[in-house]
Design a protein around this motif. Structure first.
Motif, PDB file in Angstrom:
ATOM      1  N   VAL B  70       0.855  -1.186   0.000  1.00  0.00           N
ATOM      2  CA  VAL B  70       0.000   0.000   0.000  1.00  0.00           C
ATOM      3  C   VAL B  70       0.892   1.237   0.000  1.00  0.00           C
ATOM      4  O   VAL B  70       1.746   1.391   0.881  1.00  0.00           O
ATOM      5  CB  VAL B  70      -0.928   0.008   1.228  1.00  0.00           C
ATOM      6  N   LYS B  71       0.712   2.058  -1.004  1.00  0.00           N
ATOM      7  CA  LYS B  71       1.529   3.276  -1.093  1.00  0.00           C
ATOM      8  C   LYS B  71       0.662   4.492  -0.798  1.00  0.00           C
ATOM      9  O   LYS B  71      -0.350   4.720  -1.480  1.00  0.00           O
ATOM     10  CB  LYS B  71       2.135   3.389  -2.484  1.00  0.00           C
ATOM     11  N   SER B  72       1.053   5.240   0.203  1.00  0.00           N
ATOM     12  CA  SER B  72       0.306   6.452   0.527  1.00  0.00           C
ATOM     13  C   SER B  72       0.725   7.564  -0.413  1.00  0.00           C
ATOM     14  O   SER B  72       1.916   7.852  -0.546  1.00  0.00           O
ATOM     15  CB  SER B  72       0.574   6.874   1.968  1.00  0.00           C
ATOM     16  N   VAL B  73      -0.250   8.139  -1.065  1.00  0.00           N
ATOM     17  CA  VAL B  73       0.052   9.269  -1.961  1.00  0.00           C
ATOM     18  C   VAL B  73      -0.813  10.449  -1.540  1.00  0.00           C
ATOM     19  O   VAL B  73      -1.892  10.273  -0.966  1.00  0.00           O
ATOM     20  CB  VAL B  73      -0.241   8.923  -3.446  1.00  0.00           C
ATOM     21  N   SER B  74      -0.325  11.628  -1.798  1.00  0.00           N
ATOM     22  CA  SER B  74      -1.082  12.814  -1.389  1.00  0.00           C
ATOM     23  C   SER B  74      -2.109  13.219  -2.445  1.00  0.00           C
ATOM     24  O   SER B  74      -2.938  14.084  -2.225  1.00  0.00           O
ATOM     25  CB  SER B  74      -0.134  13.980  -1.109  1.00  0.00           C
ATOM     26  N   ALA B  75      -2.049  12.552  -3.623  1.00  0.00           N
ATOM     27  CA  ALA B  75      -2.902  12.957  -4.741  1.00  0.00           C
ATOM     28  C   ALA B  75      -4.384  12.782  -4.426  1.00  0.00           C
ATOM     29  O   ALA B  75      -4.784  11.877  -3.713  1.00  0.00           O
ATOM     30  CB  ALA B  75      -2.554  12.115  -5.959  1.00  0.00           C
ATOM     31  N   GLN B  76      -5.180  13.700  -4.962  1.00  0.00           N
ATOM     32  CA  GLN B  76      -6.627  13.545  -4.966  1.00  0.00           C
ATOM     33  C   GLN B  76      -7.061  13.615  -6.417  1.00  0.00           C
ATOM     34  O   GLN B  76      -6.344  14.154  -7.262  1.00  0.00           O
ATOM     35  CB  GLN B  76      -7.287  14.649  -4.161  1.00  0.00           C
ATOM     36  N   HIS B  77      -8.219  13.069  -6.726  1.00  0.00           N
ATOM     37  CA  HIS B  77      -8.593  13.022  -8.133  1.00  0.00           C
ATOM     38  C   HIS B  77     -10.103  13.077  -8.295  1.00  0.00           C
ATOM     39  O   HIS B  77     -10.837  12.403  -7.567  1.00  0.00           O
ATOM     40  CB  HIS B  77      -8.052  11.741  -8.776  1.00  0.00           C
ATOM     41  N   ASN B  78     -10.527  13.873  -9.288  1.00  0.00           N
ATOM     42  CA  ASN B  78     -11.951  13.964  -9.589  1.00  0.00           C
ATOM     43  C   ASN B  78     -12.473  12.591 -10.005  1.00  0.00           C
ATOM     44  O   ASN B  78     -11.920  11.949 -10.893  1.00  0.00           O
ATOM     45  CB  ASN B  78     -12.162  14.976 -10.730  1.00  0.00           C
ATOM     46  N   PHE B  79     -13.552  12.158  -9.352  1.00  0.00           N
ATOM     47  CA  PHE B  79     -14.053  10.805  -9.572  1.00  0.00           C
ATOM     48  C   PHE B  79     -14.581  10.609 -10.988  1.00  0.00           C
ATOM     49  O   PHE B  79     -14.649   9.481 -11.472  1.00  0.00           O
ATOM     50  CB  PHE B  79     -15.161  10.511  -8.553  1.00  0.00           C
ATOM     51  N   ASN B  80     -14.938  11.695 -11.649  1.00  0.00           N
ATOM     52  CA  ASN B  80     -15.599  11.564 -12.950  1.00  0.00           C
ATOM     53  C   ASN B  80     -14.659  11.599 -14.149  1.00  0.00           C
ATOM     54  O   ASN B  80     -15.099  11.621 -15.299  1.00  0.00           O
ATOM     55  CB  ASN B  80     -16.671  12.642 -13.099  1.00  0.00           C
ATOM     56  N   SER B  81     -13.366  11.664 -13.893  1.00  0.00           N
ATOM     57  CA  SER B  81     -12.445  11.628 -15.038  1.00  0.00           C
ATOM     58  C   SER B  81     -11.365  10.584 -14.793  1.00  0.00           C
ATOM     59  O   SER B  81     -11.058  10.250 -13.641  1.00  0.00           O
ATOM     60  CB  SER B  81     -11.810  13.009 -15.244  1.00  0.00           C
ATOM     61  N   ASN B  82     -10.815  10.060 -15.886  1.00  0.00           N
ATOM     62  CA  ASN B  82      -9.769   9.043 -15.765  1.00  0.00           C
ATOM     63  C   ASN B  82      -8.513   9.628 -15.120  1.00  0.00           C
ATOM     64  O   ASN B  82      -8.225  10.816 -15.260  1.00  0.00           O
ATOM     65  CB  ASN B  82      -9.407   8.497 -17.153  1.00  0.00           C
ATOM     66  N   ILE B  83      -7.777   8.755 -14.476  1.00  0.00           N
ATOM     67  CA  ILE B  83      -6.530   9.209 -13.857  1.00  0.00           C
ATOM     68  C   ILE B  83      -5.452   9.377 -14.925  1.00  0.00           C
ATOM     69  O   ILE B  83      -5.582   8.865 -16.040  1.00  0.00           O
ATOM     70  CB  ILE B  83      -6.039   8.199 -12.801  1.00  0.00           C
TER      71      ILE B  83
END
Lengths: 189, 425
Positions: B70-83
């Motif tokens: 499990v890698k902790s990342v600080s990123a957040q991402h809009n659920f409605n678009s691809n990463i």
């Protein structure tokens, strides 16, 4: 990184097999059908209605550092008994407790041999669940044998173990643990 | 069937290490996919009061599974678009779990998952889970962990959805029966007032449970159905009465009972409603648990002066000592023919490192120390035998611990309140 074992197989399949896996797995049903297919949420709903509630309880006051003395008036006579205390993990009476048990018997017998008594066995917080409850019971039984040997009617003595569930104190100290390893006498009027 | 399968896996794993008992229980399974949990930037998620908790719990679940890095990342991402797959590939992350939560304007909680595989550059799983009440969010986090685990076809972690039931002292002579998730994050009080102790699931599907109450004058064994909220008296006994174990089919119980002030182990047949005395000793016999064949039991007895672990065939009179280690082994639990027990270490109870857990087999001389510090109590095997839940107290803080036997790892979750009396899983 050396890739061996199950996950390397799984991952390799994903890496090389990517071109064969085009479709996205989308479980649209679960959006509207609830959290869990195994009925977990319905169990949680059911649990909300489980609220078994009883009202009962004897409470004892006093300073826990003092030996517990229980006084009861029976037919105008005062019966006074003092709790018995036990060594760590043991259920035999030490010499001073043998003397105390005799004094308790005398106080009870002054009223009569058929006095109703409940002996509550207790333990300190050390030890684990079931064993502590059994140890509390054996301590109560030791107190009962002392009463019976002194002439109290065995048939009128009840016993219950409260394990570590009825502490007089919760401090993390030798003194506190010592005061919890005890048998209380509850003499019924 | 599950028990048998689990046992076979177990036996295979122990066979690997049988030559040297100090070896690890099982070798590491090899490469673990790396996974990052990324919370959504959606307004609904940002406003959800449990969003942060779900994120942390999901990460911990994946870690506890033992199947992921499990890698902790600080990123957040809009659920409605691809990463952006490249960003995560650079970090050597194989899987990205993008999650978002919503609290219904009515009561209810929704957790949505989009799982991306960076090696495929693809969204590979999209699911949504909801629950009628928002405080049940731990179960949704566990469910998402199970789905991600299933995606990589790792061994089942369905045990994460099982309920834990425990008794908690509140004041002297008062204790509550509480149902919880395996991390004890979700807690629901189902019995309260008076002394209510030794809860035990009555069946594999966790629809009924037994417990002992002192509210009827003498210790009374009760059975509760969680769907009907009905409770019924099963038996009463002077002194003490505890349901220690339930047979796999739920038809037989091992109870500790003291009808003549003498704690011994009895078997109770729930169909015929008859008790059969199994042990007969003038000291203390408690804590009976079935072994694999359910014709033999493991129990705790002080017949050699101090509490220790013994085995006995049901119907036989003689007991055999199982454990030749430790002076005070006072609690045990079984899975198949494996026994986990609590051992008090040191000359007296009041030093440090007082209680440790050990794993032994009734079929060999295998022994393994599972904990090394603190006061570790109430060990209980999971239904698949691959994990052990226990309560750890160290430096005046308490935790619920999970030992993942196949991964030789343990994890702790802080416990906030109350003193645990007994626990079942």
């Amino acid at each position: 990184m050396k890739k061996i074992g199950l996950y390397s197989v799984v991952l390799a399949a994903l890496l090389v097999g990517g071109c064969t896996q085009k479709s996205v797995q989308v479980d649209s049903d679960s959006v509207s059908t609830g959290a869990h297919s195994n009925g977990l949420d319905s169990k949680l709903n059911a649990m909300d209605n489980v609220k078994l509630d009883f009202v009962e309880g004897l409470s004892d006051g006093g300073d826990w550092r003092n030996d517990r003395v229980f006084s009861t008036m029976i037919d105008g006579k005062l019966v006074q008994v003092t709790s018995l205390y036990f060594p760590f993990d043991k259920f035999h009476l030490t010499e001073d407790m043998v003397t105390r048990a005799k004094t308790n018997s005398q106080s009870i017998l002054a009223v009569g041999r058929d006095v109703k008594i409940t002996l509550e066995g207790n333990t300190d917080e050390w030890g684990t669940d079931e064993y502590n409850y059994a140890l509390g019971l054996k301590r109560a039984n030791t107190a009962k044998q002392a009463l019976v040997n002194d002439g109290v009617n065995a048939a009128t003595i009840a016993m219950v173990s409260l394990g570590e569930g009825n502490p007089v104190c919760t401090e993390k100290s030798q003194k506190c643990w010592q005061m919890n390893r005890r048998v209380d006498y509850k003499v019924m009027p | 069937m599950l028990r048998v399968l689990g046992l076979l896996i177990f036996l295979y794993q122990f066979a690997i290490s049988a030559a040297d008992v100090s070896m690890e229980i099982v070798k590491n399974a090899g490469y673990k996919p790396s996974v990052a949990v990324v919370s959504s930037t959606d307004a609904a998620n940002m406003q959800s009061k449990f969003a942060g908790e779900v994120h942390k719990l999901l990460e911990k679940d994946l870690e506890v599974s033992g199947h992921f890095n499990v890698k902790s990342v600080s990123a957040q991402h809009n659920f409605n678009s691809n990463i952006n797959y490249y960003e995560f590939k650079k970090l050597n992350i194989d899987l990205v779990a993008n999650i978002t939560t919503e609290q219904s304007v009515f009561e209810g909680f929704i957790l949505k998952l989009k799982l991306y595989d960076t090696n495929l550059n693809q969204l590979v799983l999209e699911k949504s889970f909801n629950s009628a009440k928002d405080d049940r969010y731990p179960f949704l986090a566990h469910r998402v962990a199970i789905e991600i685990n299933n995606y990589v076809k790792a061994p089942s972690i369905d045990w994460m959805e099982r309920f834990v039931i425990f008794s908690r002292y509140t004041t002297p002579k008062e204790s509550q029966i509480v149902i919880a998730d395996y991390t004890l994050t979700f807690q629901k009080v189902v019995v309260q007032s008076g002394l209510n102790i030794f809860p035990k699931w009555a069946d594999n599907v966790q629809e009924n449970f037994y417990y002992t109450t002192y509210n009827f004058g003498v210790p009374t064994l009760m059975k509760v159905n969680i769907f009907t909220a009905q409770s019924q008296k099963i038996a009463q006994s002077d002194g003490m009465l505890v349901c220690s174990d339930v047979s796999n089919d739920g038809k037989k119980l091992l109870v500790t009972m003291a009808p003549n002030s003498q704690p011994d182990i009895y078997e109770y047949n729930t169909i015929s409603k008859n008790f059969t005395k199994i042990t007969d000793y003038s000291g203390i016999d408690v804590n009976g648990h079935y072994l694999e064949d359910e014709r033999s039991i493991v129990f705790v007895s002080d017949r050699l002066g101090n509490p220790n672990i013994f085995t006995q065939k049901i119907g036989d009179r003689g007991a055999s000592r199982l454990v030749y280690h430790g002076k005070n082994n006072n609690s045990a639990n079984t899975f198949g023919n494996f026994v986990v027990y609590t051992s008090r270490e040191g000359d007296n109870a009041f030093g440090k490192n007082n209680f440790n857990l050990y794993l032994v087999s009734t079929q060999s001389s295998f022994i393994k120390k599972l904990t090394t510090s603190g006061m570790n109590q109430f060990p209980k095997f999971s239904k698949d035998g691959e994990s052990i839940v226990f309560i750890k107290t160290e430096n005046e803080r308490s935790y619920v611990g999970i030992i993942r036997l196949n991964h030789d790892k343990s994890f702790l979750f802080p416990l906030s309140k109350g003193s645990i009396q007994s626990i079942d899983w």
